[in-house]
Write a protein that holds these residues in place. Structure first.
Motif, PDB file in Angstrom:
ATOM      1  N   LEU A 274       0.826  -1.216   0.000  1.00 38.99           N
ATOM      2  CA  LEU A 274       0.000   0.000   0.000  1.00 38.99           C
ATOM      3  C   LEU A 274       0.860   1.266   0.000  1.00 38.99           C
ATOM      4  N   HIS A 275       1.967   1.212   0.700  1.00 39.39           N
ATOM      5  CA  HIS A 275       2.841   2.387   0.813  1.00 39.39           C
ATOM      6  C   HIS A 275       3.527   2.685  -0.522  1.00 39.39           C
ATOM      7  N   ASP A 276       4.099   1.634  -1.139  1.00 35.39           N
ATOM      8  CA  ASP A 276       4.887   1.822  -2.370  1.00 35.39           C
ATOM      9  C   ASP A 276       4.090   1.512  -3.639  1.00 35.39           C
ATOM     10  N   MET A 277       2.815   1.134  -3.452  1.00 32.18           N
ATOM     11  CA  MET A 277       1.956   0.733  -4.584  1.00 32.18           C
ATOM     12  C   MET A 277       2.644  -0.324  -5.455  1.00 32.18           C
ATOM     13  N   LYS A 278       3.013  -1.441  -4.807  1.00 38.35           N
ATOM     14  CA  LYS A 278       3.639  -2.525  -5.544  1.00 38.35           C
ATOM     15  C   LYS A 278       3.124  -3.864  -5.010  1.00 38.35           C
ATOM     16  N   TYR A 279       3.185  -4.897  -5.722  1.00 35.44           N
ATOM     17  CA  TYR A 279       3.644  -5.087  -7.093  1.00 35.44           C
ATOM     18  C   TYR A 279       2.409  -5.092  -7.965  1.00 35.44           C
ATOM     19  N   GLU A 280       2.397  -4.203  -8.938  1.00 31.69           N
ATOM     20  CA  GLU A 280       1.189  -4.044  -9.732  1.00 31.69           C
ATOM     21  C   GLU A 280       1.018  -5.191 -10.728  1.00 31.69           C
ATOM     22  N   ILE A 281      -0.174  -5.758 -10.748  1.00 30.37           N
ATOM     23  CA  ILE A 281      -0.476  -6.858 -11.683  1.00 30.37           C
ATOM     24  C   ILE A 281      -0.884  -6.253 -13.025  1.00 30.37           C
ATOM     25  N   GLU A 282      -0.233  -6.716 -14.085  1.00 32.06           N
ATOM     26  CA  GLU A 282      -0.572  -6.273 -15.447  1.00 32.06           C
ATOM     27  C   GLU A 282      -0.904  -7.506 -16.277  1.00 32.06           C
ATOM     28  N   VAL A 283      -1.999  -7.435 -17.008  1.00 26.27           N
ATOM     29  CA  VAL A 283      -2.322  -8.522 -17.937  1.00 26.27           C
ATOM     30  C   VAL A 283      -2.550  -7.874 -19.306  1.00 26.27           C
ATOM     31  N   PRO A 284      -1.755  -8.235 -20.320  1.00 25.35           N
ATOM     32  CA  PRO A 284      -1.941  -7.627 -21.643  1.00 25.35           C
ATOM     33  C   PRO A 284      -3.395  -7.764 -22.099  1.00 25.35           C
ATOM     34  N   GLU A 285      -3.950  -6.690 -22.688  1.00 25.86           N
ATOM     35  CA  GLU A 285      -5.392  -6.667 -22.983  1.00 25.86           C
ATOM     36  C   GLU A 285      -5.832  -7.807 -23.908  1.00 25.86           C
ATOM     37  N   GLU A 286      -4.968  -8.205 -24.876  1.00 30.78           N
ATOM     38  CA  GLU A 286      -5.420  -9.278 -25.794  1.00 30.78           C
ATOM     39  C   GLU A 286      -5.581 -10.605 -25.043  1.00 30.78           C
ATOM     40  N   ILE A 287      -4.782 -10.799 -24.004  1.00 30.99           N
ATOM     41  CA  ILE A 287      -4.933 -12.018 -23.178  1.00 30.99           C
ATOM     42  C   ILE A 287      -6.111 -11.834 -22.213  1.00 30.99           C
ATOM     43  N   ALA A 288      -6.163 -10.662 -21.590  1.00 33.76           N
ATOM     44  CA  ALA A 288      -7.221 -10.392 -20.599  1.00 33.76           C
ATOM     45  C   ALA A 288      -8.609 -10.545 -21.212  1.00 33.76           C
ATOM     46  N   GLU A 289      -8.758 -10.057 -22.447  1.00 29.56           N
ATOM     47  CA  GLU A 289     -10.075 -10.086 -23.092  1.00 29.56           C
ATOM     48  C   GLU A 289     -10.581 -11.525 -23.236  1.00 29.56           C
ATOM     49  N   LYS A 290      -9.700 -12.417 -23.700  1.00 34.15           N
ATOM     50  CA  LYS A 290     -10.109 -13.826 -23.904  1.00 34.15           C
ATOM     51  C   LYS A 290     -10.289 -14.528 -22.556  1.00 34.15           C
ATOM     52  N   ALA A 291      -9.388 -14.250 -21.625  1.00 33.11           N
ATOM     53  CA  ALA A 291      -9.493 -14.889 -20.301  1.00 33.11           C
ATOM     54  C   ALA A 291     -10.782 -14.442 -19.607  1.00 33.11           C
ATOM     55  N   ARG A 292     -11.137 -13.160 -19.790  1.00 33.30           N
ATOM     56  CA  ARG A 292     -12.354 -12.621 -19.170  1.00 33.30           C
ATOM     57  C   ARG A 292     -13.588 -13.393 -19.627  1.00 33.30           C
ATOM     58  N   GLU A 293     -13.625 -13.730 -20.925  1.00 32.00           N
ATOM     59  CA  GLU A 293     -14.777 -14.485 -21.453  1.00 32.00           C
ATOM     60  C   GLU A 293     -14.923 -15.815 -20.713  1.00 32.00           C
ATOM     61  N   ALA A 294     -13.793 -16.509 -20.514  1.00 30.67           N
ATOM     62  CA  ALA A 294     -13.835 -17.827 -19.844  1.00 30.67           C
ATOM     63  C   ALA A 294     -14.239 -17.676 -18.376  1.00 30.67           C
ATOM     64  N   ILE A 295     -13.773 -16.621 -17.736  1.00 31.91           N
ATOM     65  CA  ILE A 295     -14.118 -16.413 -16.309  1.00 31.91           C
ATOM     66  C   ILE A 295     -15.587 -15.989 -16.191  1.00 31.91           C
ATOM     67  N   GLU A 296     -16.010 -15.098 -17.083  1.00 30.43           N
ATOM     68  CA  GLU A 296     -17.408 -14.637 -17.014  1.00 30.43           C
ATOM     69  C   GLU A 296     -18.377 -15.771 -17.309  1.00 30.43           C
ATOM     70  N   ARG A 297     -17.963 -16.667 -18.193  1.00 23.93           N
ATOM     71  CA  ARG A 297     -18.818 -17.828 -18.481  1.00 23.93           C
ATOM     72  C   ARG A 297     -18.983 -18.664 -17.196  1.00 23.93           C
ATOM     73  N   MET A 298     -17.885 -18.815 -16.456  1.00 28.01           N
ATOM     74  CA  MET A 298     -17.964 -19.542 -15.188  1.00 28.01           C
ATOM     75  C   MET A 298     -18.941 -18.839 -14.234  1.00 28.01           C
ATOM     76  N   LEU A 299     -18.810 -17.531 -14.122  1.00 23.10           N
ATOM     77  CA  LEU A 299     -19.651 -16.799 -13.158  1.00 23.10           C
ATOM     78  C   LEU A 299     -21.127 -16.907 -13.537  1.00 23.10           C
ATOM     79  N   GLU A 300     -21.396 -16.926 -14.862  1.00 22.94           N
ATOM     80  CA  GLU A 300     -22.791 -17.084 -15.314  1.00 22.94           C
ATOM     81  C   GLU A 300     -23.317 -18.481 -15.016  1.00 22.94           C
ATOM     82  N   MET A 301     -22.456 -19.485 -15.183  1.00 17.83           N
ATOM     83  CA  MET A 301     -22.902 -20.890 -15.078  1.00 17.83           C
ATOM     84  C   MET A 301     -22.964 -21.413 -13.652  1.00 17.83           C
ATOM     85  N   SER A 302     -22.402 -20.663 -12.681  1.00 10.27           N
ATOM     86  CA  SER A 302     -22.315 -21.265 -11.337  1.00 10.27           C
ATOM     87  C   SER A 302     -23.246 -20.582 -10.353  1.00 10.27           C
TER      88      SER A 302
END
Ligand code: 13P
Ligand code: SF4
Length: 302
Positions: A274-302
């Motif tokens: 919190l003090h040094d604002m680290k370590y920031e998680i970065e996920v490249p958008e082209e990967i995040a977009e596809k991964a988001r679909e798979a995670i959102e599908r899980m959230l819808e189905m469960s």
């Protein structure tokens, strides 16, 4: 700094940064105690969907923080130490999935959330141990590719009657692999009135001797059904359960069942994050977009 002082500083920084602390049930007691939200992988993923904060400090392992980032691309997600990683998630590579898809072209790829964002981007749907059987049961296909945990794959196959192809063949969690039939026998000898709660990451022969098989969140839900339990999962789960239910007895099946990645995060690390604002998680958008679909599908189905 003394412990009380660190806790005060964390509280101050949380306000300044408009931050929330999310923590997994396996975190050290001192970290569990300062969390705004504690949960299993599914509860944490659900909670991450609409977090009302600018910053999420994620006290868990890297794949959990990545999931929070994927679901909140505009927020800052901090992992207090880079050492907080999941050995099982790191066993699965994108190549394993591509290879499995070639062998079983009609089978959907179902990935345990304990996987990297890169792998999730290649999945049809993600699951956690709380919803894996339910989601695989709902899929049309009778054959599914499932990774990276071969023991959760075994549990899902048993529950659904479907053909579950594990990728990689050897995927496992070293913490849960420690539990053996001898531990079951010792537990029954030492605590004859206790029932056994077992995580589905445990080996099949341990699962077969369980009274209940559940995710860490499921263990919390089932605990009030009996007065004494032996707990076959990461050791800190006993702290979590005992705090929630002081009148129920919980015994760890093994004292040495500790996840190094989870235990890498200390109270000081949360403060420094919190003090040094680290370590920031970065996920490249082209990967995040596809991964988001798979995670959102899980959230819808469960
Ligand atoms: P839960 O989803 O049950 O909390 O499990 C996460 C995990 O990493 C178990 O080892
Ligand atoms: Fe990964 Fe096992 Fe640790 Fe869970 S307990 S985070 S599966 S290494």
């Amino acid at each position: 700094m003394e412990k009380d002082k660190i806790i005060d500083e964390i509280e101050k920084l949380k306000e300044e940064r408009n931050a929330i602390i999310m923590a997994h049930n396996y975190q050290l007691p001192e970290v569990q105690d300062i969390a705004d939200f504690l949960g299993d992988s599914l509860e944490l993923a659900r909670k991450a969907v609409n977090v009302d904060a600018d910053v999420i400090v994620f006290a868990g392992v890297d794949f959990m923080a990545e999931t929070a980032k994927i679901l909140n691309p505009e927020k800052t997600v901090l992992l207090p130490t880079r050492r907080a990683t999941c050995a099982m998630a790191n066993m699965l590579t994108p190549e394993h999935i591509i290879e499995a898809r070639k062998r079983y072209p009609n089978a959907p790829v179902v990935l345990y959330v304990n996987s990297t964002a890169e792998c999730k981007a290649l999945a049809d749907v993600t699951v956690t141990s709380a919803n894996a059987a339910k989601i695989v049961g709902k899929l049309e296909s009778e054959v599914v590719i499932f990774g990276p945990d071969k023991n959760l794959a075994y549990y899902v196959a048993k529950q659904t009657g479907k053909t579950v192809i594990p990728v990689p063949e050897y995927g496992h969690c070293y913490v849960h692999k420690k539990f053996t039939v001898e531990d079951v026998e010792r537990a029954k000898r030492l605590y004859p009135n206790a029932k056994l709660m077992v995580h589905p990451e445990c080996e099949p022969e341990v699962q077969e001797r369980a009274d209940i098989i559940a995710s860490t969140g499921g263990m919390i839900k089932h605990a009030p059904e009996w007065k004494e339990w032996v707990v076959f999962t990461e050791r800190e789960m006993v702290y979590r359960l005992s705090k929630l239910y002081p009148d129920i007895k919980f015994h760890p099946a093994r004292e040495d069942a500790t996840c190094i990645g989870m235990k890498a995060i200390t109270l000081e690390d949360v403060y420094t994050a919190l003090h040094d604002m680290k370590y920031e998680i970065e996920v490249p958008e082209e990967i995040a977009e596809k991964a988001r679909e798979a995670i959102e599908r899980m959230l819808e189905m469960s």
